[in-house]
Enzyme design. Structure first.
Site, PDB file in Angstrom:
ATOM      1  N   PHE A 156      17.157 -32.522   5.505  1.00 18.82           N
ATOM      2  CA  PHE A 156      15.778 -32.401   5.010  1.00 18.82           C
ATOM      3  C   PHE A 156      15.231 -30.980   5.059  1.00 18.82           C
ATOM      4  O   PHE A 156      14.231 -30.684   4.409  1.00 18.82           O
ATOM      5  CB  PHE A 156      14.838 -33.346   5.800  1.00 18.82           C
ATOM      6  CG  PHE A 156      14.414 -32.819   7.145  1.00 18.82           C
ATOM      7  CD1 PHE A 156      13.393 -31.882   7.246  1.00 18.82           C
ATOM      8  CD2 PHE A 156      15.020 -33.240   8.323  1.00 18.82           C
ATOM      9  CE1 PHE A 156      12.992 -31.380   8.479  1.00 18.82           C
ATOM     10  CE2 PHE A 156      14.628 -32.759   9.555  1.00 18.82           C
ATOM     11  CZ  PHE A 156      13.616 -31.816   9.633  1.00 18.82           C
ATOM     12  N   LYS A 180      23.709 -35.883  -3.019  1.00 16.91           N
ATOM     13  CA  LYS A 180      22.780 -36.809  -2.371  1.00 16.91           C
ATOM     14  C   LYS A 180      21.765 -36.008  -1.558  1.00 16.91           C
ATOM     15  O   LYS A 180      22.065 -35.489  -0.495  1.00 16.91           O
ATOM     16  CB  LYS A 180      23.490 -37.793  -1.437  1.00 16.91           C
ATOM     17  CG  LYS A 180      22.506 -38.917  -1.056  1.00 16.91           C
ATOM     18  CD  LYS A 180      22.755 -39.546   0.289  1.00 16.91           C
ATOM     19  CE  LYS A 180      22.146 -38.870   1.453  1.00 16.91           C
ATOM     20  NZ  LYS A 180      20.687 -38.993   1.616  1.00 16.91           N
ATOM     21  N   GLU A 183      16.678 -38.253   1.856  1.00 17.60           N
ATOM     22  CA  GLU A 183      15.654 -39.172   1.343  1.00 17.60           C
ATOM     23  C   GLU A 183      14.236 -38.682   1.685  1.00 17.60           C
ATOM     24  O   GLU A 183      13.266 -39.102   1.068  1.00 17.60           O
ATOM     25  CB  GLU A 183      15.871 -40.591   1.877  1.00 17.60           C
ATOM     26  CG  GLU A 183      15.787 -40.770   3.392  1.00 17.60           C
ATOM     27  CD  GLU A 183      17.099 -40.457   4.127  1.00 17.60           C
ATOM     28  OE1 GLU A 183      17.844 -39.555   3.693  1.00 17.60           O
ATOM     29  OE2 GLU A 183      17.350 -41.111   5.153  1.00 17.60           O
ATOM     30  N   SER A 233      22.718 -33.400  11.133  1.00 15.92           N
ATOM     31  CA  SER A 233      22.840 -33.409  12.594  1.00 15.92           C
ATOM     32  C   SER A 233      24.304 -33.586  13.011  1.00 15.92           C
ATOM     33  O   SER A 233      25.131 -34.061  12.223  1.00 15.92           O
ATOM     34  CB  SER A 233      22.001 -34.553  13.151  1.00 15.92           C
ATOM     35  OG  SER A 233      22.449 -35.770  12.595  1.00 15.92           O
ATOM     36  N   CYS A 288      18.491 -24.689  11.304  1.00 20.97           N
ATOM     37  CA  CYS A 288      19.729 -24.751  12.107  1.00 20.97           C
ATOM     38  C   CYS A 288      20.005 -23.401  12.744  1.00 20.97           C
ATOM     39  O   CYS A 288      20.836 -23.293  13.628  1.00 20.97           O
ATOM     40  CB  CYS A 288      20.900 -25.177  11.237  1.00 20.97           C
ATOM     41  SG  CYS A 288      21.360 -23.931  10.043  1.00 20.97           S
ATOM     42  N   GLU A 389      19.119 -30.500  20.869  1.00 21.86           N
ATOM     43  CA  GLU A 389      18.470 -29.828  19.743  1.00 21.86           C
ATOM     44  C   GLU A 389      17.127 -30.519  19.510  1.00 21.86           C
ATOM     45  O   GLU A 389      17.087 -31.705  19.160  1.00 21.86           O
ATOM     46  CB  GLU A 389      19.339 -29.943  18.484  1.00 21.86           C
ATOM     47  CG  GLU A 389      18.696 -29.268  17.282  1.00 21.86           C
ATOM     48  CD  GLU A 389      19.516 -29.391  16.000  1.00 21.86           C
ATOM     49  OE1 GLU A 389      20.090 -30.460  15.744  1.00 21.86           O
ATOM     50  OE2 GLU A 389      19.561 -28.400  15.246  1.00 21.86           O
TER      51      GLU A 389
HETATM   52  P1  NAD Z   1      20.505 -36.009   9.446  1.00 20.54           P
HETATM   53  O1  NAD Z   1      21.857 -35.925  10.056  1.00 20.54           O
HETATM   54  O2  NAD Z   1      19.546 -37.015   9.981  1.00 20.54           O
HETATM   55  O3  NAD Z   1      20.619 -36.334   7.872  1.00 20.54           O
HETATM   56  C1  NAD Z   1      21.452 -35.562   7.034  1.00 20.54           C
HETATM   57  C2  NAD Z   1      21.926 -36.437   5.886  1.00 20.54           C
HETATM   58  O4  NAD Z   1      22.677 -37.533   6.406  1.00 20.54           O
HETATM   59  C3  NAD Z   1      20.783 -37.037   5.073  1.00 20.54           C
HETATM   60  O5  NAD Z   1      21.116 -36.949   3.713  1.00 20.54           O
HETATM   61  C4  NAD Z   1      20.704 -38.476   5.566  1.00 20.54           C
HETATM   62  O6  NAD Z   1      20.321 -39.364   4.545  1.00 20.54           O
HETATM   63  C5  NAD Z   1      22.119 -38.787   6.017  1.00 20.54           C
HETATM   64  N1  NAD Z   1      22.191 -39.662   7.194  1.00 20.54           N
HETATM   65  C6  NAD Z   1      21.301 -39.733   8.219  1.00 20.54           C
HETATM   66  N2  NAD Z   1      21.718 -40.629   9.136  1.00 20.54           N
HETATM   67  C7  NAD Z   1      22.901 -41.118   8.693  1.00 20.54           C
HETATM   68  C8  NAD Z   1      23.822 -42.070   9.209  1.00 20.54           C
HETATM   69  N3  NAD Z   1      23.602 -42.694  10.362  1.00 20.54           N
HETATM   70  N4  NAD Z   1      24.938 -42.346   8.485  1.00 20.54           N
HETATM   71  C9  NAD Z   1      25.185 -41.715   7.311  1.00 20.54           C
HETATM   72  N5  NAD Z   1      24.320 -40.803   6.782  1.00 20.54           N
HETATM   73  C10 NAD Z   1      23.202 -40.510   7.456  1.00 20.54           C
HETATM   74  O7  NAD Z   1      19.893 -34.526   9.494  1.00 20.54           O
HETATM   75  P2  NAD Z   1      18.422 -34.077   9.075  1.00 20.54           P
HETATM   76  O8  NAD Z   1      17.467 -34.572  10.107  1.00 20.54           O
HETATM   77  O9  NAD Z   1      18.154 -34.382   7.644  1.00 20.54           O
HETATM   78  O10 NAD Z   1      18.565 -32.491   9.185  1.00 20.54           O
HETATM   79  C11 NAD Z   1      18.402 -31.793  10.392  1.00 20.54           C
HETATM   80  C12 NAD Z   1      19.732 -31.505  11.039  1.00 20.54           C
HETATM   81  O11 NAD Z   1      20.562 -30.761  10.150  1.00 20.54           O
HETATM   82  C13 NAD Z   1      19.611 -30.647  12.287  1.00 20.54           C
HETATM   83  O12 NAD Z   1      20.497 -31.154  13.269  1.00 20.54           O
HETATM   84  C14 NAD Z   1      20.051 -29.272  11.828  1.00 20.54           C
HETATM   85  O13 NAD Z   1      20.561 -28.438  12.838  1.00 20.54           O
HETATM   86  C15 NAD Z   1      21.111 -29.632  10.835  1.00 20.54           C
HETATM   87  N6  NAD Z   1      21.363 -28.563   9.909  1.00 20.54           N
HETATM   88  C16 NAD Z   1      22.488 -27.839  10.091  1.00 20.54           C
HETATM   89  C17 NAD Z   1      22.750 -26.753   9.267  1.00 20.54           C
HETATM   90  C18 NAD Z   1      23.985 -25.919   9.486  1.00 20.54           C
HETATM   91  O14 NAD Z   1      24.215 -24.992   8.725  1.00 20.54           O
HETATM   92  N7  NAD Z   1      24.784 -26.203  10.505  1.00 20.54           N
HETATM   93  C19 NAD Z   1      21.863 -26.426   8.241  1.00 20.54           C
HETATM   94  C20 NAD Z   1      20.706 -27.210   8.071  1.00 20.54           C
HETATM   95  C21 NAD Z   1      20.465 -28.273   8.914  1.00 20.54           C
END
Ligand code: NAD
Length: 489
Positions: A156, A180, A183, A233, A288, A389
Site C-alpha cells: 500500500f 495486482k 486493495e 511485509s 520500507c 516493524e
Molecule cells: P502486506 O504484506 O500486508 O500486503 C502486500 C500485498 O500482499 C498486498 O497486495 C496484499 O493484498 C497482499 N496480501 C496481504 N496479506 C496477504 C496474505 N495473507 N496472503 C497473500 N497475500 C496477502 O504489506 P502492506 O501492508 O501492503 O505494505 C507494507 C509492508 O511492505 C511493510 O512491511 C513494508 O516494509 C513492506 N515494503 C517493503 C519494501 C521493500 O522494498 N522491501 C517496499 C515497500 C514496502
C-alpha cells in the site's frame, strides 16, 4: 474506465485492453485517510479473474515478444510523456488514497517516472554477449529473451512507484504482465494503466486484477505465469516466495524492515538532524526505508535525543493536501490502532516516552487516521518497539557505547533492508558500510533509496530471491539467457 456507482467509485479489472467487472462477491473499502471517508470499493477478485488475465497476457505474448525492442520502448516513452503531463493529478491521487503529503507524493511519482526512463534503455541493456572461434570455426553468442507472462503484487505504501519497479522492465523486455495493486490503494494504478492504454500498448500486454489474498495465491499457483515479483511485509513475502517457487516460478519477494540509523559523536548534527528526522517521520513512517531505531554512539546520546525531540515537535500533522502540513495520516483506522498499540507496549515495557503521538488530533480533519510523531528513549532491541516493524512515525532511541556495538545490534535483527550512519569519519563510514547487515546503506543520507538504474532490495528476512528490483537486475529477472553455439560448413 470504471463507472462511479452512487457517489463511490467501484473499481474494475483491466483485462485484454478493457475495463471489466470482477467476479467478486466481496469488496474492500478504499479510504481517504486524512478525511476518514470511503472513496472507492476494491473488488476482491477471484481465481477466475486471474485466469482471464493470464489468458489475455498469454494471447498477447507471441506478437509482443516479436515486436522490436525499440518499438516496445516507444510505448514507454509515450507513457513517460503522459505521466509528465498528468504528474500533478497522479500525485494528488497518491495523497488522496494514501495520505502522504503532496510533496512526498510528487517525489514518489518522480521515482516511478525514473523507472520508466531507465527501462527505455532496453535496446542497450538487453544486449547479449558473443565470441567467435571458441573452437576452430565455431562461434558462440548469448541473447536475452523474454520469459512469458510475469506478475507483480504491490504493497500500500507507494502506489505510484513500486509497481513501476517492475512493470516497465517486464514489458520492455518483451514479457506480458499481470499487476495486482494493494486493495487499500487501487486508484493511482488505475490511472497509470489508463495512461498505458493511451500509450498505444497492444491489448493484453498489461492486465490488472484487483483483490487480496485469493488473487495473490492464484498468481503464485497459476501454471501460465512464469515469474512473480512481490513487495510487502516479511510474512507475506516469505509465503509468496515459497509458494511461487514451489510452483516452479522465478520469484523475487521484498519484505519488511527495521532500519537502524547510527549517529557517531563526530556527526555534523546541524546539517544532519533534518534528514534524520525526515527518515523517521517522512510518509508518516510508512516506508520500507524509514528509520526505526536511532542509535547514538557514546556521548552524542543526549544531544541527538534533544534535537530529535525538537524535530518531532516541530512537525505539522494534518491533511497532506495542505501545503503547510509536513506529516500526513497513516493508512487506516486499523493501522492507527496498531501503531498506538506499539506505543502503549513501549511504555509498558519501560522505554521512556519523550514525545507522545497518541493523542494528536487535527481540528479540520476530526475523522482522519492521525498519529503524531513519537520519540522513545532507552529502548532495548528486546522490547516490541525495538524489534518489530511498526510502520508508523515512532522513533526508538537505543544508545550504543561503540560503533561495533551499534553494528552488532543491527546485525542481530532478522530484517536487513536499509541503514544509515552519520559521521565525519571516513574510517567509521567504511567499517559501517562493510559490516552492515542491510544491503542499502546511507552515509550522511537518511533514506538510502537506490535510483532506478541501481538494484533495490534488502537481505535476510527483508528479501527472498536473488535478483533485486529495477536496474540491470530488472533486465536479468525478466529475461532468460539463450546460448547458441554454431558451426557452418
Ligand atoms: P502486506 O504484506 O500486508 O500486503 C502486500 C500485498 O500482499 C498486498 O497486495 C496484499 O493484498 C497482499 N496480501 C496481504 N496479506 C496477504 C496474505 N495473507 N496472503 C497473500 N497475500 C496477502 O504489506 P502492506 O501492508 O501492503 O505494505 C507494507 C509492508 O511492505 C511493510 O512491511 C513494508 O516494509 C513492506 N515494503 C517493503 C519494501 C521493500 O522494498 N522491501 C517496499 C515497500 C514496502
Amino acid at each position: 474506465m470504471p463507472q462511479v456507482s452512487s457517489d463511490v467509485l467501484v473499481l474494475d479489472n483491466f483485462i485484454g485492453g478493457r475495463w471489466v467487472k470482477a467476479h467478486a462477491t466481496e469488496y474492500f473499502d478504499v479510504h481517504n485517510p486524512a478525511a476518514g471517508e470511503v472513496i472507492g470499493r476494491t473488488p476482491l477478485s477471484t481465481a477466475a479473474d486471474v485466469d482471464a488475465a493470464v489468458a489475455s497476457a498469454t494471447n498477447a505474448f507471441p506478437a509482443w515478444r516479436d515486436t522490436p525492442v525499440n518499438a516496445r520502448a516507444q510505448v514507454l516513452y509515450r507513457l513517460k510523456a503522459l505521466m509528465e503531463r498528468d504528474f500533478e493529478e497522479l500525485a494528488r491521487t497518491v495523497t488522496t488514497e494514501h495520505g502522504k503529503t503532496l510533496y512526498e507524493a510528487r517525489g514518489s511519482v518522480r521515482r516511478g517516472i525514473e523507472c520508466v526512463e531507465v527501462a527505455c534503455g532496453a535496446p542497450s541493456l538487453m544486449q547479449g554477449l558473443g565470441l567467435e572461434d571458441i573452437a576452430t570455426g565455431i562461434d558462440c553468442h548469448v541473447v536475452r529473451q523474454p520469459i512469458g507472462v510475469c506478475a507483480a503484487i504491490a504493497p500500500f505504501n507507494f502506489p505510484a512507484m513500486v509497481p513501476l519497479w517492475f512493470l516497465p522492465f517486464a514489458i520492455v523486455t518483451g514479457n506480458t504482465f499481470v499487476l495486482k495493486p494493494s486493495e487499500q490503494v487501487p486508484l493511482t494504478q488505475r490511472k497509470m494503466v489508463d495512461l498505458l492504454q493511451r500509450s498505444d500498448l497492444p491489448p493484453g500486454v498489461v492486465n490488472l486484477v484487483n483483490g487480496g489474498r485469493e488473487v495473490v495465491d492464484a498468481i503464485c499457483d497459476h501454471p501460465g505465469i512464469r515469474a512473480v515479483s512481490f513487495v510487502g511485509s516479511t510474512a507475506v513475502a516469505r509465503h509468496v516466495y515459497q509458494r511461487a517457487t514451489h510452483a516452479g516460478k522465478r520469484a523475487q519477494a521484498l519484505g519488511g524492515a527495521k532500519n537502524f540509523v547510527v549517529v557517531m559523536p563526530d556527526a555534523d548534527l546541524d546539517r544532519s538532524i533534518g534528514v534524520i528526522s525526515e527518515s523517521f517521520y517522512g510518509c508518516a513512517g510508512e516506508r520500507c526505508l524509514a528509520g526505526s531505531m536511532l542509535v547514538p554512539v557514546g556521548d552524542v546520546h543526549r544531544e541527538t535525543r534533544d534535537r530529535m525531540v525538537a524535530a518531532a515537535q516541530s512537525l505539522k500533522v494534518g491533511d497532506g493536501m495542505q501545503p503547510d502540513v509536513t506529516m500526513g495520516p497513516v493508512i487506516s483506522a486499523r493501522h492507527r490502532e496498531r501503531v498506538v498499540g506499539y506505543i502503549e507496549r513501549g511504555v509498558a515495557e519501560g522505554a521512556k516516552l519523550l514525545v507522545d503521538g497518541r493523542r494528536t488530533r487535527v481540528a479540520d480533519r476530526p475523522n482522519g487516521y492521525f498519529v503524531g510523531p513519537t520519540v522513545f528513549d532507552e529502548v532495548s532491541p528486546r522490547m516490541a518497539i525495538g524489534h518489530d516493524e511498526i510502520f508508523g512515525p515512532v522513533a526508538a532511541i537505543a544508545p550504543a557505547k561503540t560503533l561495533e556495538d551499534a553494528i552488532a545490534m543491527m546485525r542481530s535483527h532478522p530484517n536487513a533492508n536499509a541503514t544509515s550512519i552519520f559521521t565525519s569519519s571516513g574510517k567509521a563510514a567504511r567499517e559501517f558500510a562493510k559490516h552492515a547487515s542491510a544491503s542499502m546503506v546511507g552515509v550522511n543520507i537518511g533514506v538510502a533509496a537506490p535510483m532506478a538504474y541501481f538494484p533495490f532490495g534488502g537481505a535476510k528476512d527483508s528479501f527472498f530471491g536473488d535478483l533485486k528490483a529495477h536496474g540491470r537486475d530488472g533486465i536479468e529477472f525478466y529475461t532468460d539467457k539463450k546460448v547458441t553455439i554454431s558451426r557452418w560448413f
